[in-house]
Design a protein around this motif. Sequence first.
Motif, PDB file in Angstrom:
ATOM      1  N   ILE A  98       0.840  -1.211   0.000  1.00 56.12           N
ATOM      2  CA  ILE A  98       0.000   0.000   0.000  1.00 56.12           C
ATOM      3  C   ILE A  98       0.873   1.258   0.000  1.00 56.12           C
ATOM      4  CG2 ILE A  98      -0.274   0.135   2.508  1.00 56.12           C
ATOM      5  CD1 ILE A  98      -3.059   0.779  -0.015  1.00 56.12           C
ATOM      6  N   ILE A 101       1.789   2.633  -3.536  1.00 58.59           N
ATOM      7  CA  ILE A 101       0.753   3.195  -4.401  1.00 58.59           C
ATOM      8  C   ILE A 101       0.752   4.713  -4.238  1.00 58.59           C
ATOM      9  CG2 ILE A 101      -1.720   3.267  -4.866  1.00 58.59           C
ATOM     10  CD1 ILE A 101      -1.890   0.431  -3.794  1.00 58.59           C
ATOM     11  N   ASP A 103      -0.839   8.668  -5.105  1.00 60.98           N
ATOM     12  CA  ASP A 103      -2.192   9.243  -5.031  1.00 60.98           C
ATOM     13  C   ASP A 103      -2.971   9.070  -6.332  1.00 60.98           C
ATOM     14  OD1 ASP A 103      -1.794   9.989  -2.431  1.00 60.98           O
ATOM     15  OD2 ASP A 103      -1.143  12.032  -2.901  1.00 60.98           O
ATOM     16  N   LEU A 106      -4.297   5.534  -6.546  1.00 63.35           N
ATOM     17  CA  LEU A 106      -5.368   5.355  -5.561  1.00 63.35           C
ATOM     18  C   LEU A 106      -6.651   6.027  -6.051  1.00 63.35           C
ATOM     19  CD1 LEU A 106      -6.130   4.242  -2.813  1.00 63.35           C
ATOM     20  CD2 LEU A 106      -5.319   6.350  -1.778  1.00 63.35           C
TER      21      LEU A 106
END
Length: 149
Positions: A98, A101, A103, A106
């Motif tokens: 996570i 990743i 922005d 996401l």
Amino acid sequence: MNYLQYTSKEMFSSTELIRKSKMIFEQLNNKHIEKAIILRDGKPSFMLLDFEIYEDIMADYIKLKTQQKQQSQNKVKIDEIKQEIKEEEKVIPKATNIEDIDDKQLQKALEDIENISFSTDYSDEDFDEVYIEEKPIEEVEKPLKEFWD
């Protein structure tokens, strides 16, 4: 037996083989010599062995050949398994942490989730009939009381 090594008492010229074959065969048979190397023009050309020794050599050869074939088959199987693993790695994406990743990724994932549409148009044919039988509470509690008592 000393393979590929021979002594002077094991070497015989081809002429000597013709003249003294009985004596050479008896030496082999009586195990005075392990093998007879027959020379032509002063160079090793033929080898005479006791037949039992030949059979032992051939049995060892066949055993080694079988082992080599099995090892080769195992190597092929291992290579096939490795290839299958490589192909599966191409199909299955590796897990992403996570933290890795950004922005933008996401935000795109959230948009993709929001764009999923669910249909609420159902017909009666989409559902199976369900029958619910109601029982009085007393009938349900009675077996439970017996179980706990």
